[in-house]
Design a protein around this motif. Structure first.
Motif, PDB file in Angstrom:
ATOM      1  N   UNK A  32       0.866  -1.162   0.000  1.00 43.43           N
ATOM      2  CA  UNK A  32       0.000   0.000   0.000  1.00 43.43           C
ATOM      3  C   UNK A  32       0.912   1.224   0.000  1.00 43.43           C
ATOM      4  N   UNK A  36       0.366  11.130   4.099  1.00 44.48           N
ATOM      5  CA  UNK A  36      -0.145  11.734   5.328  1.00 44.48           C
ATOM      6  C   UNK A  36       0.302  13.181   5.354  1.00 44.48           C
ATOM      7  N   UNK A  44      -0.101  13.540  12.559  1.00 45.13           N
ATOM      8  CA  UNK A  44      -0.290  13.260  11.146  1.00 45.13           C
ATOM      9  C   UNK A  44      -1.731  12.877  10.864  1.00 45.13           C
ATOM     10  N   UNK A  94       3.458   0.593   3.013  1.00 49.97           N
ATOM     11  CA  UNK A  94       3.108  -0.501   3.916  1.00 49.97           C
ATOM     12  C   UNK A  94       3.069  -1.803   3.148  1.00 49.97           C
TER      13      UNK A  94
ATOM     14  N   UNK B 101      -6.103  -2.312   4.236  1.00 51.66           N
ATOM     15  CA  UNK B 101      -5.422  -1.113   4.738  1.00 51.66           C
ATOM     16  C   UNK B 101      -6.127  -0.557   5.956  1.00 51.66           C
ATOM     17  N   UNK B 102      -5.352  -0.200   6.953  1.00 53.95           N
ATOM     18  CA  UNK B 102      -5.910   0.437   8.145  1.00 53.95           C
ATOM     19  C   UNK B 102      -5.202   1.756   8.371  1.00 53.95           C
ATOM     20  N   UNK B 103      -5.939   2.820   8.190  1.00 50.20           N
ATOM     21  CA  UNK B 103      -5.398   4.140   8.457  1.00 50.20           C
ATOM     22  C   UNK B 103      -4.981   4.238   9.912  1.00 50.20           C
ATOM     23  N   UNK B 104      -3.864   4.888  10.160  1.00 47.16           N
ATOM     24  CA  UNK B 104      -3.451   5.134  11.543  1.00 47.16           C
ATOM     25  C   UNK B 104      -3.867   6.539  11.940  1.00 47.16           C
ATOM     26  N   UNK B 106      -3.260   9.581  14.605  1.00 44.25           N
ATOM     27  CA  UNK B 106      -2.145  10.047  15.413  1.00 44.25           C
ATOM     28  C   UNK B 106      -2.590  11.026  16.494  1.00 44.25           C
TER      29      UNK B 106
END
Lengths: 113, 115
Positions: A32, A36, A44, A94, B101-104, B106
């Motif tokens: 992926x 950000x 972020x 990723x 996919x896993x958005x992080x 913050x």
């Protein structure tokens, strides 16, 4: 080895200009790619991602990015920047099967009035 | 919307000092992460966890311990702080690790200075 390279540490443009922030990656498997954004003094925030399909992906606030396998790139673009776009932008890779994110060094975008 | 908070926002300590950075997320996410951000390096993963009592080693773990006491709370511990640990620390959370996919999300960051 997975690496992400952002060649420009700092980009300055005038409000209303177009901008392209460059990102190149190195990895041979399924990945992926995402961008950000980090506004000054903030954490972020996710902007957009690509995994497969249409190589041009749309994000929030008029941002888009284009994936190129041949160039190993995932450049971020915006047609007309606003002063509020001033921030640091991170290109992120990723591995498909792993949750760990690999960050580029970041590109600081400054907008002149 | 996802919420990740960190405390303190700023911390100054001396070499050899003991520091604990706190992170709380209210997203019901399983995964939590600690990163450090240094000029020219982007963000680097220190430790992460996929649930209470779990701890996984990241890419730059030396000199750091971490503990996940609940699903919401993740702590980063510097027991003998050194000037090389002067940095901006971010906590993040996400609801997945593997395929998909896993958005992080913050937190706002903690700026730590070790004199």
């Amino acid at each position: 080895t997975q690496t992400v390279s952002q060649s420009d540490a700092h980009v300055t443009v005038f409000e209303g200009d177009s901008v392209e922030l460059r990102c190149n990656y190195s990895y041979g498997g399924s990945i992926y790619l995402s961008w950000y954004i980090q506004h000054h003094g903030r954490g972020l925030q996710f902007l957009l991602k690509y995994y497969s399909g249409n190589p041009v992906v749309q994000g929030v606030n008029g941002f888009e990015a284009e994936f190129s396998k041949s160039d190993s790139s995932f450049h971020l673009r915006k047609a007309s920047v606003h002063w509020s776009d001033s921030a640091v932008y991170f290109c992120v890779l990723r591995n498909y099967n792993q949750g760990k994110l690999i960050f580029g060094q970041g590109t600081k975008l400054s907008i002149k009035p | 919307e996802a919420a990740v908070t960190q405390s303190p926002r700023n911390k100054v300590t001396v070499t050899g000092g003991n520091v604990t950075l706190s992170c709380r997320q209210t997203n019901s996410h399983n995964y939590m992460y600690w990163y450090r951000q240094d000029t020219g390096h982007g963000l680097r993963l220190i430790h992460y966890s996929y649930g209470a009592g779990n701890l996984q080693i990241g890419d730059v773990p030396d000199g750091y311990k971490a503990t996940r006491t609940t699903q919401e709370d993740f702590f980063l511990l510097l027991e003998l702080a050194s000037p090389s640990q002067t940095s901006l620390y971010f906590c993040a959370s996400s609801d997945a690790w593997g395929a998909g996919y896993a958005e992080q999300f913050f937190g706002p960051g903690t700026r730590l200075t070790v004199l």
